[in-house]
Scaffold this active site. Structure first.
Site, PDB file in Angstrom:
ATOM      1  N   GLY A  42      -7.677   1.716   5.071  1.00 51.43           N
ATOM      2  CA  GLY A  42      -8.553   0.628   4.647  1.00 51.43           C
ATOM      3  C   GLY A  42      -8.137  -0.084   3.376  1.00 51.43           C
ATOM      4  O   GLY A  42      -8.815  -1.012   2.942  1.00 51.43           O
TER       5      GLY A  42
ATOM      6  N   ARG B 286      -3.317   2.841   6.670  1.00 49.79           N
ATOM      7  CA  ARG B 286      -4.306   3.066   7.728  1.00 49.79           C
ATOM      8  C   ARG B 286      -5.591   3.677   7.167  1.00 49.79           C
ATOM      9  O   ARG B 286      -6.381   4.248   7.902  1.00 49.79           O
ATOM     10  CB  ARG B 286      -3.738   3.902   8.864  1.00 49.79           C
ATOM     11  CG  ARG B 286      -2.562   3.229   9.553  1.00 49.79           C
ATOM     12  CD  ARG B 286      -2.178   3.960  10.820  1.00 49.79           C
ATOM     13  NE  ARG B 286      -1.124   3.250  11.501  1.00 49.79           N
ATOM     14  CZ  ARG B 286      -1.297   2.273  12.379  1.00 49.79           C
ATOM     15  NH1 ARG B 286      -2.508   1.881  12.695  1.00 49.79           N
ATOM     16  NH2 ARG B 286      -0.263   1.692  12.959  1.00 49.79           N
TER      17      ARG B 286
ATOM     18  N   ASN C 111       8.501  -5.880  10.539  1.00 53.63           N
ATOM     19  CA  ASN C 111       7.455  -5.137   9.846  1.00 53.63           C
ATOM     20  C   ASN C 111       6.270  -4.869  10.775  1.00 53.63           C
ATOM     21  O   ASN C 111       5.663  -5.801  11.293  1.00 53.63           O
ATOM     22  CB  ASN C 111       6.997  -5.929   8.609  1.00 53.63           C
ATOM     23  CG  ASN C 111       6.117  -5.115   7.695  1.00 53.63           C
ATOM     24  OD1 ASN C 111       5.407  -4.211   8.119  1.00 53.63           O
ATOM     25  ND2 ASN C 111       6.149  -5.457   6.415  1.00 53.63           N
TER      26      ASN C 111
ATOM     27  N   TYR D 159      -2.001  -7.934  10.483  1.00 50.94           N
ATOM     28  CA  TYR D 159      -2.388  -9.292  10.096  1.00 50.94           C
ATOM     29  C   TYR D 159      -2.980 -10.043  11.283  1.00 50.94           C
ATOM     30  O   TYR D 159      -3.980 -10.748  11.143  1.00 50.94           O
ATOM     31  CB  TYR D 159      -1.193 -10.059   9.528  1.00 50.94           C
ATOM     32  CG  TYR D 159      -0.614  -9.445   8.276  1.00 50.94           C
ATOM     33  CD1 TYR D 159      -1.419  -9.119   7.189  1.00 50.94           C
ATOM     34  CD2 TYR D 159       0.741  -9.187   8.170  1.00 50.94           C
ATOM     35  CE1 TYR D 159      -0.891  -8.548   6.042  1.00 50.94           C
ATOM     36  CE2 TYR D 159       1.289  -8.622   7.021  1.00 50.94           C
ATOM     37  CZ  TYR D 159       0.459  -8.304   5.971  1.00 50.94           C
ATOM     38  OH  TYR D 159       0.980  -7.742   4.841  1.00 50.94           O
TER      39      TYR D 159
ATOM     40  N   VAL E 150       0.879  -1.168   0.000  1.00 51.37           N
ATOM     41  CA  VAL E 150       0.000   0.000   0.000  1.00 51.37           C
ATOM     42  C   VAL E 150       0.914   1.214   0.000  1.00 51.37           C
ATOM     43  O   VAL E 150       1.872   1.278   0.791  1.00 51.37           O
ATOM     44  CB  VAL E 150      -0.926   0.008   1.231  1.00 51.37           C
ATOM     45  CG1 VAL E 150      -1.738   1.299   1.286  1.00 51.37           C
ATOM     46  CG2 VAL E 150      -1.846  -1.207   1.223  1.00 51.37           C
TER      47      VAL E 150
END
Length: 167
Positions: free
Chosen positions: A101, A99, A130, A136, A93
């Site tokens: 979505g 953060r 990470n 996750y 991302v």
């Protein structure tokens, strides 16, 4: 009053996305302190992901029509569950969208694919440093503490390939 950000849209990658996939792969490798590790090209991605025998699939996340992330994945098979699964090779991302979505939208799309196809699990590897590990885990991924990833590649792979010959 700030405007509400536009929704994240996740779509399957197409051959027209190979330049984007390549750029995102380089961005990810740079983030992981391996900027020279990417040896693929847009041409190899086109061949390997969108040819007659695809080796991977990918999703693109967009917000307001702009690409903001991707997930590149392959399929695996478990003899224990007698079912296929998804292995996430890369997920990325863009920093300014974290953060927001985007990663959750990508993961939810992968989960929907698993459920729709009768697959039993999603696997991924994450570097120990990470901060995404917490993300996750909050989604339900569990660190398999008694399993350690191993890899054979490069010179060691070539050496093993020539080390034993059948009589």
């Amino acid at each position: 009053m700030p405007t509400k950000p536009t929704a994240v849209v996740v779509r399957p990658a197409t051959v027209n996305d190979v330049d984007l996939l390549h750029r995102f792969s380089i961005d990810l490798a740079t983030y992981e302190d391996e900027p020279d590790a990417v040896t693929s090209t847009p041409q190899t991605l086109a061949r390997d992901g969108f040819g007659a025998d695809p080796k991977f699939a990918a999703l693109i996340a967009e917000r307001g029509g702009m690409p903001v992330g991707f997930a590149l994945y392959t399929f695996n098979y478990s003899v224990w569950t007698a079912a296929r699964g998804i292995f996430i090779e890369d997920i990325w991302v863009v920093p300014e969208e974290r953060r927001g979505g985007v990663a959750r939208a990508l993961m939810a799309a992968l989960a929907r694919e698993c459920v729709a196809k009768g697959f039993k699990r999603i696997d991924l590897n994450v570097l120990d440093w990470n901060p995404a590990r917490g993300f996750y885990e909050r989604m339900g991924f569990r660190w398999i503490r008694n399993w350690l990833p191993y890899r054979l590649s490069g010179e060691a792979l070539a050496k093993l390939a020539t080390s034993w010959k059948a009589p």
